[in-house]
Motif scaffolding. Structure first.
Motif, PDB file in Angstrom:
ATOM      1  N   UNK A 238       0.886  -1.097   0.133  1.00  0.00           N
ATOM      2  CA  UNK A 238      -0.062  -0.107   0.060  1.00  0.00           C
ATOM      3  C   UNK A 238       1.066   1.253  -0.167  1.00  0.00           C
ATOM      4  N   UNK A 239       0.738   2.019  -1.071  1.00  0.00           N
ATOM      5  CA  UNK A 239       1.652   3.378  -1.063  1.00  0.00           C
ATOM      6  C   UNK A 239       1.226   4.426  -0.439  1.00  0.00           C
ATOM      7  N   UNK A 240      -0.004   4.325   0.030  1.00  0.00           N
ATOM      8  CA  UNK A 240      -0.598   5.427   1.176  1.00  0.00           C
ATOM      9  C   UNK A 240      -0.705   6.692   0.108  1.00  0.00           C
ATOM     10  N   UNK A 241      -1.831   6.571  -0.639  1.00  0.00           N
ATOM     11  CA  UNK A 241      -2.046   7.860  -1.204  1.00  0.00           C
ATOM     12  C   UNK A 241      -1.672   7.793  -3.038  1.00  0.00           C
ATOM     13  N   UNK A 242      -0.921   6.765  -3.341  1.00  0.00           N
ATOM     14  CA  UNK A 242      -0.711   6.438  -4.593  1.00  0.00           C
ATOM     15  C   UNK A 242      -0.903   5.249  -5.263  1.00  0.00           C
ATOM     16  N   UNK A 243      -2.177   4.473  -4.299  1.00  0.00           N
ATOM     17  CA  UNK A 243      -2.357   3.290  -5.020  1.00  0.00           C
ATOM     18  C   UNK A 243      -1.802   2.144  -4.112  1.00  0.00           C
ATOM     19  N   UNK A 244      -2.208   0.857  -4.682  1.00  0.00           N
ATOM     20  CA  UNK A 244      -1.777  -0.250  -4.124  1.00  0.00           C
ATOM     21  C   UNK A 244      -1.024  -1.165  -5.210  1.00  0.00           C
ATOM     22  N   UNK A 245       0.217  -1.845  -5.022  1.00  0.00           N
ATOM     23  CA  UNK A 245       0.785  -2.894  -5.746  1.00  0.00           C
ATOM     24  C   UNK A 245       0.644  -4.129  -5.331  1.00  0.00           C
ATOM     25  N   UNK A 246       0.122  -5.253  -6.447  1.00  0.00           N
ATOM     26  CA  UNK A 246       0.116  -6.478  -6.228  1.00  0.00           C
ATOM     27  C   UNK A 246       0.728  -7.368  -7.009  1.00  0.00           C
ATOM     28  N   UNK A 247       1.495  -8.476  -6.432  1.00  0.00           N
ATOM     29  CA  UNK A 247       2.289  -9.397  -7.463  1.00  0.00           C
ATOM     30  C   UNK A 247       1.808 -10.675  -6.980  1.00  0.00           C
ATOM     31  N   UNK A 248       1.359 -11.505  -8.007  1.00  0.00           N
ATOM     32  CA  UNK A 248       0.890 -12.962  -7.739  1.00  0.00           C
ATOM     33  C   UNK A 248       1.621 -13.802  -8.832  1.00  0.00           C
ATOM     34  N   UNK A 249       2.426 -14.738  -8.105  1.00  0.00           N
ATOM     35  CA  UNK A 249       3.174 -15.813  -8.789  1.00  0.00           C
ATOM     36  C   UNK A 249       2.370 -17.167  -8.409  1.00  0.00           C
ATOM     37  N   UNK A 250       1.939 -17.993  -9.634  1.00  0.00           N
ATOM     38  CA  UNK A 250       1.410 -19.215  -9.514  1.00  0.00           C
ATOM     39  C   UNK A 250       2.124 -20.358 -10.008  1.00  0.00           C
ATOM     40  N   UNK A 251       2.869 -21.183  -9.514  1.00  0.00           N
ATOM     41  CA  UNK A 251       3.499 -22.519 -10.293  1.00  0.00           C
ATOM     42  C   UNK A 251       2.713 -23.588 -10.142  1.00  0.00           C
ATOM     43  N   UNK A 252       2.607 -24.328 -11.318  1.00  0.00           N
ATOM     44  CA  UNK A 252       1.997 -25.705 -11.175  1.00  0.00           C
ATOM     45  C   UNK A 252       3.128 -26.849 -11.803  1.00  0.00           C
ATOM     46  N   UNK A 253       3.123 -27.925 -11.166  1.00  0.00           N
ATOM     47  CA  UNK A 253       3.783 -28.896 -11.820  1.00  0.00           C
ATOM     48  C   UNK A 253       2.956 -30.342 -11.719  1.00  0.00           C
ATOM     49  N   UNK A 254       2.585 -30.964 -12.665  1.00  0.00           N
ATOM     50  CA  UNK A 254       1.698 -32.107 -12.318  1.00  0.00           C
ATOM     51  C   UNK A 254       2.570 -33.355 -13.166  1.00  0.00           C
ATOM     52  N   UNK A 255       2.371 -34.464 -12.721  1.00  0.00           N
ATOM     53  CA  UNK A 255       2.684 -35.919 -13.597  1.00  0.00           C
ATOM     54  C   UNK A 255       1.411 -36.658 -13.153  1.00  0.00           C
ATOM     55  N   UNK A 256       0.991 -36.996 -14.363  1.00  0.00           N
ATOM     56  CA  UNK A 256      -0.495 -37.730 -14.373  1.00  0.00           C
ATOM     57  C   UNK A 256      -0.209 -38.922 -15.461  1.00  0.00           C
ATOM     58  N   UNK A 257      -0.446 -39.995 -14.850  1.00  0.00           N
ATOM     59  CA  UNK A 257      -0.980 -41.153 -15.675  1.00  0.00           C
ATOM     60  C   UNK A 257      -2.439 -41.318 -16.272  1.00  0.00           C
ATOM     61  N   UNK A 258      -2.654 -41.503 -17.549  1.00  0.00           N
ATOM     62  CA  UNK A 258      -3.805 -41.428 -17.955  1.00  0.00           C
ATOM     63  C   UNK A 258      -4.541 -42.760 -17.981  1.00  0.00           C
TER      64      UNK A 258
END
Length: 669
Positions: A238-258
């Motif tokens: 929160x920049x207090x008067x200059x807005x709000x910054x937000x960073x989101x990082x989402x990592x996924x790793x999957x190993x699936x048999x069918x």
């Protein structure tokens, strides 16, 4: 092009207005304006946080009336609105469109509900406030800071049938300016459940080898193991008067048999059928809210790598590679929007979103007689630009209207202007009885696989296009904070031209064609109730029901075509869901139920054994107890899935588990 030019000029003009020009205006109510006339369904936050074992597909199946087509846990799960296909459902995460530009759809089994803080669905015309292409609707997902000071930690360990393990960890910290959170989810299982195989029949013989009876054998789900890992990092400032910054990082790793089909007699040790996926989604957002303006900007990036390998033993004891498919998707996004509130009854929005998609997909190589190698697949890039402006207006307190105008450029395709008109009016204030209606046009651009997949892609495909209108009523009644009742019901009607369908060709492979005119219509209803009986005793519940005929009204493609006038494959005419939660002090009992009517697997609606899937009902129940131990909160939860041991299929020849159990132990500090 003239319409696109008009949108650009409107967006630039609105963005150029400074706060000094708007000084002196006041806003007394913004939230009602932003949601004016929207056809929206909010997903309860308690349903999202119910269990780390749940995917978003599970949450939607039991808390909404949309159709969730599932191949089983940790396998493909798609969502369809209002009788449309999965490719007609748009999905966004923190403002970033996560629908695959290659496939045109989203696999909801890869979205753990524990990583989602807010979820909502936009039906029909309302999806145009988010993006174009959602001919059925859109699903909007987001994360949010905890808004609490100090440290917080939570850990949940789940143990279930079939040696299934689910783990969830969250560590968060915040003060008046910074908020940070790290979430980890890991799930694994051999997934080798038992089921009765109704696609095979074993005979019983007497001593003279005469058939005296038969039975359906009990088998195990073979080649169905999975390992899924997710990591979500959030940082807000929160920049207090200059807005709000937000960073989101989402990592996924999957190993699936069918898993093997129920019709497969193969030895599961003589083949390998495996899909691996690694995905990174990221957004960096900034927003600033003034007295009568709101500015926001978002940059996003998605990288997805997918590998599919199919190997089989030809008889020599070694696995030979039959299919080796690799794909890579890189998506860049930039988005900006501006909201202006000139009065407390008027809101004007302008926004521009740009995407750049680069897709490389290869399914192997062909070596010719002269030794040259030809790669099967495609490598394509496409830039998409979407511009939107909207006007929300309440001429009187009980009447609201919203107009949306959107224009899209997708590569070298310029869609006509896409309009949407929505309105609502309160006709009985005592119970908030509201009538709501909308009318819109929409377009969906073919996916890159539709256009360029080798072999079979069709670069001459036309955009799918359609008109949608709906009309509905909603009401809400409360009494002294003890009882709350709410209900809604609505009619919708969509006519979609140039529906894209993949069909077999004389060359031996499938190819997409614009062949259908689809008429999808029906009814959607929802009801909720909550009662507080005192002394810590509360009961609440939600019920949904929908009726969605989705009829092919196109011309026959051949003399043998029997699909005209029939329900589309894998679209149930009726679906329903319900949840009931009973809380008593530190105890909680939850019952969940869903229902899908029969689905046809062929466009001819053949009543044969393989041409239809029978209706089924599904019931889950869980009980939870919480304890306070110093600064820690402990929880113990026991869940029973498929309570009545239903034998059912969601997809033809894909086995589903019977009754199974889960135990979750959690600690929150």
């Amino acid at each position: 092009m003239k319409g696109i030019f008009v949108l650009i000029m409107v967006s630039v003009a609105l963005s150029a207005m400074s706060q000094e020009q708007l000084r002196g205006l006041t806003v007394t109510s913004r939230a009602p304006l932003r949601e004016t006339a929207l056809g929206r369904t909010l997903i309860d936050s308690a349903a999202l946080a119910e269990s780390p074992a749940l995917s978003l597909a599970d949450v939607l199946a039991y808390n909404t009336s949309v159709f969730v087509k599932s191949y089983g846990r940790a396998t493909l799960s798609t969502v369809s609105f209002r009788g449309t296909s999965p490719s007609h459902t748009r999905v966004s995460w923190n403002g970033l469109d996560i629908s695959s530009p290659m496939l045109g759809s989203t696999d909801f089994s890869t979205i753990p509900s524990y990583l989602v803080d807010r979820a909502s669905m936009l039906h029909g015309s309302s999806s145009l406030t988010e993006s174009a292409g959602g001919l059925g609707g859109a699903v909007r997902l987001s994360t949010a800071p905890r808004r609490e000071s100090g440290w917080h930690a939570q850990y949940v360990q789940g143990i279930g049938s079939f040696s299934t393990f689910d783990e969830y960890l969250r560590i968060a910290w915040g003060n008046d300016r910074w908020q940070t959170s790290t979430r980890l989810v890991y799930s694994s299982s051999p997934n080798d459940f038992k089921y009765r195989n109704h696609d095979k029949k074993e005979n019983i013989y007497d001593d003279d080898h005469n058939i005296v009876g038969s039975y359906y054998p009990e088998e195990r789900n073979r080649s169905g193991a999975f390992k899924d890992f997710h990591a979500l990092q959030q940082v807000y400032y929160d920049t207090r008067g200059h807005g709000r910054l937000g960073l989101n990082l989402w990592y996924t790793s999957s190993d699936r048999e069918l898993p093997l089909l129920t019709t497969d007699y193969s030895d599961d040790t003589a083949f390998e059928n495996r899909q691996r996926n690694q995905t990174l989604r990221s957004t960096l957002g900034w927003e600033r809210t003034g007295l009568h303006t709101k500015w926001s900007a978002t940059a996003g990036y998605i990288h997805t790598w997918t590998a599919y390998d199919y190997r089989r033993d030809p008889g020599n004891g070694a696995l030979a590679t039959l299919t080796r498919s690799r794909s890579s998707i890189n998506t860049l996004m930039a988005k900006g929007s501006f909201d202006w509130f000139p009065t407390d009854r008027l809101m004007v929005t302008a926004g521009v979103t740009a995407y750049h998609n680069a897709v490389e997909s290869h399914d192997g190589d062909i070596t010719s007689a002269d030794g040259s190698v030809t790669r099967i697949g495609y490598d394509r890039k496409r830039a998409d630009i979407s511009m939107m402006t909207s006007l929300r207006w309440r001429p009187v307190q009980r009447v609201g209207m919203q107009a949306v105008l959107r224009g899209d450029i997708d590569g070298d395709r310029h869609t006509p202007l896409i309009p949407a008109l929505m309105a609502d009016a309160v006709i009985w204030p005592e119970v908030n009885l509201t009538v709501k209606g909308s009318l819109s046009r929409n377009y969906r651009v073919p996916s890159l696989n539709d256009l360029y997949y080798m072999p079979g892609g069709n670069p001459d495909l036309r955009d799918e296009r359609g008109w949608t209108y709906d009309l509905g009523l909603s009401a809400e009644w409360t009494r002294d904070g003890i009882v709350r009742l709410a209900a809604s019901a609505g009619w919708f009607d969509s006519r979609i031209d140039d529906w894209i369908l993949w069909l077999p060709t004389v060359k031996g492979f499938f190819s997409p064609r614009n062949i259908r005119r689809v008429h999808a219509y029906g009814v959607e209803t929802e009801a909720t109730a909550a009662v507080s009986l005192g002394r810590g005793f509360t009961v609440d519940g939600t019920a949904n029901w929908s009726w969605t005929p989705s009829i092919n009204e196109g011309e026959p493609v051949s003399a043998a075509d029997q699909s005209v006038g029939k329900q589309l494959p894998y679209v149930p005419r009726r679906s329903a869901s319900a949840t009931v939660r009973v809380n008593y002090r530190r105890w909680s009992l939850l019952y969940k139920w869903c229902y899908y009517s029969e689905r046809f697997t062929m466009s001819s609606n053949s009543p044969s054994l393989t041409g239809r899937l029978p209706k089924y009902y599904m019931s889950n129940v869980s009980v939870e107890r919480t304890f306070d131990v110093g600064r820690a909160k402990l929880s113990c939860k026991f869940a029973v899935n498929n309570l009545f041991d239903e034998e059912y299929l969601s997809v033809l020849a894909r086995p589903m588990p019977g009754i199974n159990f889960e135990l979750f132990l959690g600690v929150s500090i």
